[in-house]
Design an enzyme around this catalytic site. Structure first.
Site, mmCIF file in Angstrom:
data_model
loop_
_atom_site.group_PDB
_atom_site.id
_atom_site.type_symbol
_atom_site.label_atom_id
_atom_site.label_comp_id
_atom_site.label_asym_id
_atom_site.label_seq_id
_atom_site.Cartn_x
_atom_site.Cartn_y
_atom_site.Cartn_z
ATOM 1 N N LEU A 1 0.826 -1.208 0.000
ATOM 2 C CA LEU A 1 0.000 0.000 0.000
ATOM 3 C C LEU A 1 0.861 1.258 0.000
ATOM 4 O O LEU A 1 0.334 2.360 -0.043
ATOM 5 C CB LEU A 1 -0.942 0.008 1.216
ATOM 6 C CG LEU A 1 -2.029 -1.058 1.207
ATOM 7 C CD1 LEU A 1 -2.748 -1.098 2.554
ATOM 8 C CD2 LEU A 1 -3.017 -0.814 0.083
ATOM 9 N N HIS A 2 2.188 1.085 0.043
ATOM 10 C CA HIS A 2 3.046 2.256 0.218
ATOM 11 C C HIS A 2 3.084 3.202 -0.974
ATOM 12 O O HIS A 2 3.540 4.333 -0.818
ATOM 13 C CB HIS A 2 4.467 1.840 0.630
ATOM 14 C CG HIS A 2 5.256 1.173 -0.448
ATOM 15 N ND1 HIS A 2 6.598 0.934 -0.286
ATOM 16 C CD2 HIS A 2 4.936 0.689 -1.664
ATOM 17 C CE1 HIS A 2 7.072 0.333 -1.364
ATOM 18 N NE2 HIS A 2 6.072 0.171 -2.206
ATOM 19 N N ASP A 3 2.615 2.796 -2.114
ATOM 20 C CA ASP A 3 2.644 3.719 -3.255
ATOM 21 C C ASP A 3 1.284 4.370 -3.517
ATOM 22 O O ASP A 3 1.046 4.919 -4.578
ATOM 23 C CB ASP A 3 3.192 3.049 -4.510
ATOM 24 C CG ASP A 3 2.380 1.851 -4.956
ATOM 25 O OD1 ASP A 3 1.505 1.404 -4.210
ATOM 26 O OD2 ASP A 3 2.643 1.354 -6.061
#
Length: 185
Positions: free
Chosen positions: A89-91
């Site tokens: 989910l980091h992007d």
């Protein structure tokens, strides 16, 4: 991947991005990373190969430490970068993460289900390990290339709660990422 000229160029636009907003990638290329990858087969191949390599490393670490976590899985949904392989989910922006989490919650049995996220959890205390410097560098990479970021446990907690997951557990594994188990009940 990070040494490909297309991925190096944004770093020269970082100060402009900080002053004006937006992503350094879009300042350098006039489009976001996903748009360039869809138009440029070399960038797309390079990105997908890097994500596949990273996924192999992360999944090996997950499976070495988390065998019991996959018992009784009835369905598996992969929300991943590149060609898929591990969940990330980091992007994504916080708003997009909440939307993704809410959609995942709809697909999970409320009493028996759980969401398994493999992503970086930044430390906010002095108990660092040898990978914390790389985790912080990844935060800069996300800032330069996408609208995403790496998150602290408190930031994860906020996203999870807004997405409908009020209980969670973070499990450290021998990788940059940790496992975040999130429960819909």
């Amino acid at each position: 991947m990070q040494l490909n000229p297309s991925f190096l160029a944004p770093w020269y636009c970082l100060s402009q991005c900080i002053k004006e907003g937006g992503t350094a990638f879009s300042k350098a290329h006039g489009c976001e990373v996903w748009d360039l990858a869809s138009r440029n087969p070399e960038v797309n191949r390079n990105f997908n190969e890097a994500m596949a390599c990273t996924s192999k490393i992360v999944m090996t670490a997950i499976l070495s430490q988390y065998k019991d976590g996959f018992n009784n899985i009835r369905s598996l949904v992969d929300v991943a970068g590149g060609t898929g392989g591990n969940r990330i989910l980091h992007d994504w922006t916080d708003e997009s993460c909440v939307e993704i989490l809410r959609n995942c919650k709809k697909a999970i049995p409320e009493k028996t289900g759980k969401l398994i996220i493999a992503d970086i959890v930044l430390k906010t205390d002095d108990h660092c390990d040898k990978l914390d410097g790389i985790r912080m560098a990844m935060d800069l990479v996300m800032f330069a290339l996408t609208c995403g970021k790496e998150r602290t446990e408190q930031e994860w907690k906020k996203l999870l709660e807004e997405g409908g997951f009020y209980r969670y557990k973070i499990i450290k594994i021998p990788a940059l990422e940790s496992i975040i188990e999130a429960y819909p009940e």
